[in-house]
Scaffold this motif. Sequence first.
Motif, PDB file in Angstrom:
ATOM      1  N   SER A 235       0.853  -1.174   0.000  1.00  0.00           N
ATOM      2  CA  SER A 235       0.000   0.000   0.000  1.00  0.00           C
ATOM      3  C   SER A 235       0.898   1.235   0.000  1.00  0.00           C
ATOM      4  O   SER A 235       1.983   1.231   0.585  1.00  0.00           O
ATOM      5  CB  SER A 235      -0.913   0.014   1.224  1.00  0.00           C
ATOM      6  OG  SER A 235      -1.931   0.994   1.100  1.00  0.00           O
ATOM      7  N   GLY A 236       0.444   2.260  -0.716  1.00  0.00           N
ATOM      8  CA  GLY A 236       1.217   3.486  -0.794  1.00  0.00           C
ATOM      9  C   GLY A 236       2.361   3.434  -1.784  1.00  0.00           C
ATOM     10  O   GLY A 236       3.261   4.275  -1.746  1.00  0.00           O
ATOM     11  N   GLN A 237       2.317   2.481  -2.711  1.00  0.00           N
ATOM     12  CA  GLN A 237       3.410   2.304  -3.654  1.00  0.00           C
ATOM     13  C   GLN A 237       3.020   2.779  -5.058  1.00  0.00           C
ATOM     14  O   GLN A 237       1.836   2.903  -5.384  1.00  0.00           O
ATOM     15  CB  GLN A 237       3.838   0.841  -3.703  1.00  0.00           C
ATOM     16  CG  GLN A 237       4.183   0.260  -2.346  1.00  0.00           C
ATOM     17  CD  GLN A 237       5.229   1.052  -1.595  1.00  0.00           C
ATOM     18  OE1 GLN A 237       6.203   1.550  -2.176  1.00  0.00           O
ATOM     19  NE2 GLN A 237       5.042   1.197  -0.287  1.00  0.00           N
ATOM     20  N   VAL A 238       4.043   2.998  -5.875  1.00  0.00           N
ATOM     21  CA  VAL A 238       3.849   3.423  -7.258  1.00  0.00           C
ATOM     22  C   VAL A 238       4.639   2.471  -8.154  1.00  0.00           C
ATOM     23  O   VAL A 238       5.818   2.196  -7.885  1.00  0.00           O
ATOM     24  CB  VAL A 238       4.339   4.867  -7.483  1.00  0.00           C
ATOM     25  CG1 VAL A 238       4.072   5.297  -8.933  1.00  0.00           C
ATOM     26  CG2 VAL A 238       3.668   5.829  -6.505  1.00  0.00           C
ATOM     27  N   TYR A 239       3.993   1.999  -9.202  1.00  0.00           N
ATOM     28  CA  TYR A 239       4.637   1.059 -10.119  1.00  0.00           C
ATOM     29  C   TYR A 239       4.511   1.564 -11.552  1.00  0.00           C
ATOM     30  O   TYR A 239       3.422   1.941 -11.989  1.00  0.00           O
ATOM     31  CB  TYR A 239       3.992  -0.323 -10.028  1.00  0.00           C
ATOM     32  CG  TYR A 239       4.096  -0.953  -8.661  1.00  0.00           C
ATOM     33  CD1 TYR A 239       5.174  -1.749  -8.311  1.00  0.00           C
ATOM     34  CD2 TYR A 239       3.104  -0.728  -7.703  1.00  0.00           C
ATOM     35  CE1 TYR A 239       5.273  -2.310  -7.049  1.00  0.00           C
ATOM     36  CE2 TYR A 239       3.190  -1.282  -6.438  1.00  0.00           C
ATOM     37  CZ  TYR A 239       4.281  -2.073  -6.117  1.00  0.00           C
ATOM     38  OH  TYR A 239       4.376  -2.617  -4.864  1.00  0.00           O
ATOM     39  N   THR A 240       5.614   1.563 -12.270  1.00  0.00           N
ATOM     40  CA  THR A 240       5.535   1.844 -13.694  1.00  0.00           C
ATOM     41  C   THR A 240       5.259   0.534 -14.422  1.00  0.00           C
ATOM     42  O   THR A 240       5.736  -0.535 -14.008  1.00  0.00           O
ATOM     43  CB  THR A 240       6.818   2.505 -14.212  1.00  0.00           C
ATOM     44  OG1 THR A 240       6.639   2.860 -15.599  1.00  0.00           O
ATOM     45  CG2 THR A 240       8.016   1.591 -14.100  1.00  0.00           C
ATOM     46  N   VAL A 241       4.475   0.592 -15.486  1.00  0.00           N
ATOM     47  CA  VAL A 241       4.069  -0.625 -16.170  1.00  0.00           C
ATOM     48  C   VAL A 241       3.819  -0.325 -17.641  1.00  0.00           C
ATOM     49  O   VAL A 241       3.257   0.707 -17.995  1.00  0.00           O
ATOM     50  CB  VAL A 241       2.799  -1.229 -15.511  1.00  0.00           C
ATOM     51  CG1 VAL A 241       1.667  -0.206 -15.450  1.00  0.00           C
ATOM     52  CG2 VAL A 241       2.336  -2.483 -16.235  1.00  0.00           C
ATOM     53  N   GLY A 242       4.264  -1.230 -18.496  1.00  0.00           N
ATOM     54  CA  GLY A 242       4.031  -1.080 -19.930  1.00  0.00           C
ATOM     55  C   GLY A 242       4.867  -2.055 -20.714  1.00  0.00           C
ATOM     56  O   GLY A 242       5.999  -2.380 -20.312  1.00  0.00           O
ATOM     57  N   GLY A 243       4.315  -2.554 -21.813  1.00  0.00           N
ATOM     58  CA  GLY A 243       5.081  -3.427 -22.697  1.00  0.00           C
ATOM     59  C   GLY A 243       5.561  -4.705 -22.056  1.00  0.00           C
ATOM     60  O   GLY A 243       6.551  -5.293 -22.498  1.00  0.00           O
ATOM     61  N   GLY A 244       4.880  -5.154 -21.000  1.00  0.00           N
ATOM     62  CA  GLY A 244       5.278  -6.384 -20.338  1.00  0.00           C
ATOM     63  C   GLY A 244       6.265  -6.193 -19.198  1.00  0.00           C
ATOM     64  O   GLY A 244       6.674  -7.170 -18.566  1.00  0.00           O
TER      65      GLY A 244
END
Length: 300
Positions: A235-244
């Motif tokens: 909780s309270g986290q940030v994730y970058t995501v894209g292209g697998g």
Amino acid sequence: MSELRYDGRVAIVTGAGHGLGRRHALELAARGAKVVVNDLGGDRSGVGASAGPAQEVVDEITKAGGEAVADPGNVADPEGAAGIVATALDAFGKVDIVVNNAGILRDKSFKNMTVEEFDAVIAVHLRGSFLVTSAAWPHLREQGYGRVVNTSSPAGLFGNFGQANYATAKMGLVGFTKTLAHEGAKYGIKANAIAPVAWTRMTEDLLPADFAAALGVEQVTPLVAFLAHESVAESGQVYTVGGGRIAKIFVAEGPGWGTKETLSVESVRDNWDAINAAEPLAVFGNVGEQMGPLIQQLTS
């Protein structure tokens, strides 16, 4: 491993008439969630309105055997945002998941950006996420359970030419997410954010056309769905995501430099290299932890 399911859960997905939001809504519904599909139905600059896009997604869900209702409310309007949550309560009796995805673009170099263009983007991305979550929050607290997934952006985390309004809103959502995580902890509410890279109508002018297939929305939704699941621990986290690819984004602080003497302009200049040192990095869980090195300096 068993399939992750959302049976008995009720999800609100804003901006779900197209692109990422549509994919999120379809995935959650396919896995058993009852979904409120929200979309104002305007163009990507926020102009216009139509009930069509949201209803089309609902029709697609129900045709596949799922349960969903449409809501064309404006997330940037307090009554519209409250109405979205009311739709969930009226149709399904509760709300468990809020996916704040709605957004618009008014890209312009900073020297040419108007107040209206700045405010319009902040209103949908940041104010809209606040308003919808605020309307849902009492219900999440009362039932002792909730999942909130906010949509930030690499543009907010790192800046991007021509997107001062968008970047400001998206970085604001990072602070919003982290605060929700602290305040929701004792009520079983977890909040996280994604910073997606995906080919949608919002990004078709920003990303190379050659990457359209590789950066499909289906490469983002699995992370959103996981963060909305009851089993998620973070909780309270940030994730970058894209292209697998998925990676955690850290807000970190270098070792810094300090003195018990009164700072001067010259002491800042003379210790500039130490002030800018990047290693070792420290990642803090809250403001109290971040103040730790300062307190240690003041009391040692």
